[in-house]
Design a protein around this motif. Structure first.
Motif, PDB file in Angstrom:
ATOM      1  N   ARG A 183       0.851  -1.201   0.000  1.00  0.00           N
ATOM      2  CA  ARG A 183       0.000   0.000   0.000  1.00  0.00           C
ATOM      3  C   ARG A 183       0.886   1.251   0.000  1.00  0.00           C
ATOM      4  NH1 ARG A 183      -5.253  -0.516   0.894  1.00  0.00           N
ATOM      5  NH2 ARG A 183      -5.495   1.572   1.709  1.00  0.00           N
ATOM      6  N   PRO A 184       0.387   2.346  -0.599  1.00  0.00           N
ATOM      7  CA  PRO A 184       1.187   3.585  -0.599  1.00  0.00           C
ATOM      8  C   PRO A 184       1.442   4.093   0.827  1.00  0.00           C
ATOM      9  CG  PRO A 184      -0.693   3.763  -2.101  1.00  0.00           C
ATOM     10  CD  PRO A 184      -0.888   2.517  -1.317  1.00  0.00           C
ATOM     11  N   LEU A 284      -4.557  10.348  -3.489  1.00  0.00           N
ATOM     12  CA  LEU A 284      -4.912   9.364  -2.469  1.00  0.00           C
ATOM     13  C   LEU A 284      -5.462   8.062  -3.016  1.00  0.00           C
ATOM     14  CD1 LEU A 284      -6.700  11.799   0.004  1.00  0.00           C
ATOM     15  CD2 LEU A 284      -4.344  11.014   0.136  1.00  0.00           C
ATOM     16  N   LEU A 285      -6.134   8.082  -4.172  1.00  0.00           N
ATOM     17  CA  LEU A 285      -6.880   6.886  -4.570  1.00  0.00           C
ATOM     18  C   LEU A 285      -6.191   6.085  -5.678  1.00  0.00           C
ATOM     19  CD1 LEU A 285     -10.342   8.605  -4.537  1.00  0.00           C
ATOM     20  CD2 LEU A 285      -9.477   7.028  -2.850  1.00  0.00           C
TER      21      LEU A 285
ATOM     22  N   SER B  46      -8.156   7.349   3.374  1.00  0.00           N
ATOM     23  CA  SER B  46      -7.530   6.722   2.200  1.00  0.00           C
ATOM     24  C   SER B  46      -6.568   5.604   2.609  1.00  0.00           C
ATOM     25  CB  SER B  46      -6.817   7.774   1.351  1.00  0.00           C
ATOM     26  OG  SER B  46      -5.617   8.160   1.969  1.00  0.00           O
ATOM     27  N   TYR B  47      -6.163   5.591   3.886  1.00  0.00           N
ATOM     28  CA  TYR B  47      -5.256   4.530   4.358  1.00  0.00           C
ATOM     29  C   TYR B  47      -6.022   3.411   5.069  1.00  0.00           C
ATOM     30  CZ  TYR B  47      -1.575   7.626   2.945  1.00  0.00           C
ATOM     31  OH  TYR B  47      -0.768   8.410   2.176  1.00  0.00           O
ATOM     32  N   VAL B  48      -7.355   3.522   5.085  1.00  0.00           N
ATOM     33  CA  VAL B  48      -8.202   2.460   5.639  1.00  0.00           C
ATOM     34  C   VAL B  48      -8.688   1.602   4.473  1.00  0.00           C
ATOM     35  CG1 VAL B  48     -10.330   1.968   6.916  1.00  0.00           C
ATOM     36  CG2 VAL B  48      -8.953   3.971   7.512  1.00  0.00           C
ATOM     37  N   ASP B  49      -8.589   0.285   4.613  1.00  0.00           N
ATOM     38  CA  ASP B  49      -9.024  -0.602   3.540  1.00  0.00           C
ATOM     39  C   ASP B  49     -10.517  -0.897   3.706  1.00  0.00           C
ATOM     40  OD1 ASP B  49      -9.282  -2.364   1.531  1.00  0.00           O
ATOM     41  OD2 ASP B  49      -7.657  -3.709   2.144  1.00  0.00           O
TER      42      ASP B  49
END
Lengths: 285, 114
Positions: A183-184, A284-285, B46-49
Motif C-alpha cells: 500500500r502507498p 490518495l486513490l 484513504s489509508y483504511v481498507d
C-alpha cells in the motif's frame, strides 16, 4: 460611458450584472473541468491491470497545499466581509494573505512537486520479460494475494547506454516482497542505493514521470496545470485589487470594490472546489 | 445563510450592521475549520481498507462532495441566492450530468469495458 448595474441591482434579474456574469462563466468552467474529469474516469476504467499507478505523489505536500487553498478561501471571504464593514486596513491584510497563499500553492507545485516528477524514471517491462525481473517486481506473491501485478520498475535513472538502463530503485522495487510495500505510504520513501540493470530490449517503454509516462500522469499534468493557471489568474486579479489603484476605487465607491472582490472571490472558491476533488483523485486513490 | 445586508450611513444602524456581518465572519471561520478537519479525514480514510478500491473511491468522493457543498453553500453564498443563479446552476447540472452520462453510454458500447 458608465457601466450600468455595477452596484445597483437590475430590475429584471434582481442582481448586479457582474454577479450574473461570473456565474455564467463558472457554469462554463464546470463544463470545462467536467470534460477533463470524465476523461479521467474514462482513462482510469480503461487502464489495464497495473497500468494505473498508486502512491507516486507526495501526500503530505498535497495535503499542505489543500490546507493552504482552504485557508485562502477563508481569507478572501474575510477580505470581502471587511470591505462590507468598511474596514479597509483589515481588507488589505486579508487580501495580502490570500495572495501569499496563492503564490505558495503555485510555488510548491511548480518549483517542488512537478520538478520532482521530472527527475523520476519508470520503465514498463514487456509482458514476456516480467519473469526475468521478478526480484524487482514480486509478482508471484502478489498473484497469490490477489493483488494487481507490477509491470513497472521505477527510481532514479543512474546511467544508460545503447543496451541498458541502470536505475537506483524505489523501495517498492528494492523490496518487492515486503508486505509494507503493498500500500502507498503517507510519507514518501526515499530512493534506495540498490541499482538494477534493465535491458532495453525488455522494456516496453521508458520515460521520466512526464505526461508521456502514462494516462495517469497525462491527466495529472493536464488537470493540475489547468487548475494552476486558474490559481495564477486569481492571484493576478487579487494583486490588482490589493494595489493602491483599488484604494482609489474604495474611496470613490466602497461598494463597487466590495462587489469586485465578491465576484473574484466566487471564482477563487470555485478553484478551491475543483481542488477538493483533484486532491483525493490523484494523490490518495 | 443570507448575505450581509447593504450598509447603512447611520452610526447606530452601522453598529448593528457590523455586528450582523461579524456573525457571518464566525460562520466563515467555522466552515474553514470544518474543511481543514475533513481534509485530514479524507487523508486518514484513504489509508483504511474498505474492501475494494471502488469502496474507497466512493467514500472519498462522498467526503469531497460534502466539502464542496460547504464551500458552495457558505463561501459562495448559494444557501441564499437569487432565483436566476439557481436557474443557471440547474442548467449547468443538467449538462454536466449529461456529459458524465456519455461515459455510461460508452460503457455499453465499447468492448474493452466488458
Amino acid at each position: 460611458m458608465e457601466i450600468p448595474y455595477t452596484i445597483s441591482t437590475r430590475p429584471d434579474t434582481g442582481l448586479w450584472n457582474a454577479k450574473v456574469g461570473i456565474w455564467l462563466f463558472l457554469a462554463s468552467e464546470v463544463m470545462l473541468f467536467g470534460g477533463l474529469f470524465s476523461a479521467y474516469i474514462f482513462l482510469r476504467i480503461d487502464a489495464a491491470p497495473g497500468m494505473w499507478p498508486h502512491g507516486l505523489l507526495n501526500v503530505p505536500v498535497g495535503t499542505m497545499n489543500t490546507a493552504i487553498l482552504i485557508l485562502s478561501s477563508v481569507t478572501v471571504v474575510l477580505a470581502w466581509a471587511s470591505l462590507k464593514m468598511r474596514r479597509y486596513r483589515a481588507y488589505w491584510w486579508y487580501m495580502l494573505a490570500t495572495i501569499l497563499c496563492g503564490v505558495i500553492f503555485l510555488t510548491v507545485k511548480l518549483a517542488y512537486e512537478w520538478p520532482q516528477k521530472f527527475e523520476h524514471f519508470g520503465a514498463y517491462i514487456k509482458p514476456e520479460a516480467l519473469g526475468k525481473y521478478e526480484k524487482y517486481l514480486g509478482n508471484e506473491r502478489r498473484t497469490e494475494k490477489g493483488l494487481e501485478p507490477r509491470i513497472e520498475i521505477t527510481g532514479h535513472l543512474h546511467s544508460q547506454n545503447a543496451k541498458e538502463y541502470e536505475v537506483a530503485l524505489d523501495p517498492v522495487n528494492a523490496e518487492p516482497d515486503n508486505p509494507a510495500m503493498d500500500r502507498p505510504h503517507f510519507f514518501p520513501l526515499p530512493v534506495t542505493d540498490k541499482i538494477a540493470t534493465i535491458e532495453k530490449e525488455d522494456v516496453e517503454r521508458a520515460t521520466m514521470f512526464l505526461p508521456t509516462h502514462s494516462a495517469y500522469f497525462a491527466s495529472y499534468f493536464t488537470i493540475t496545470g489547468l487548475h494552476g493557471m486558474h490559481v495564477l489568474g486569481g492571484v493576478l486579479v487579487f494583486i490588482y485589487m490589493w494595489l493602491p489603484v483599488s484604494k482609489r476605487l474604495y474611496q470613490r465607491n466602497p461598494e463597487h470594490l466590495a462587489n469586485r472582490v465578491e465576484v473574484s472571490g466566487l471564482f477563487w472558491h470555485f478553484v478551491d472546489l475543483i481542488w477538493i476533488f483533484v486532491f483525493p483523485l490523484f494523490y490518495l486513490l | 445563510m443570507n448575505n450581509p445586508p447593504d450598509i447603512s450611513q447611520d452610526p447606530k444602524e452601522y453598529e448593528e450592521y457590523a455586528h450582523g456581518v461579524q456573525k457571518h465572519v464566525r460562520a466563515y471561520l467555522m466552515v474553514g475549520a470544518l474543511l481543514l478537519t475533513f481534509t485530514a479525514i479524507t487523508v486518514a480514510l484513504s489509508y483504511v481498507d474498505f474492501g475494494t478500491r471502488k469502496a474507497n473511491i466512493g467514500i472519498a468522493m462522498l467526503v469531497a462532495t460534502l466539502k464542496a457543498g460547504a464551500v458552495a453553500l457558505v463561501f459562495m453564498h448559494l444557501a441564499a441566492e437569487k432565483r436566476l443563479i439557481y436557474r443557471i446552476l440547474i442548467f449547468t447540472g443538467f449538462f454536466v450530468l449529461g456529459l458524465f452520462w456519455l461515459i455510461l453510454l460508452a460503457w455499453y458500447d465499447y468492448p474493452i469495458f466488458k
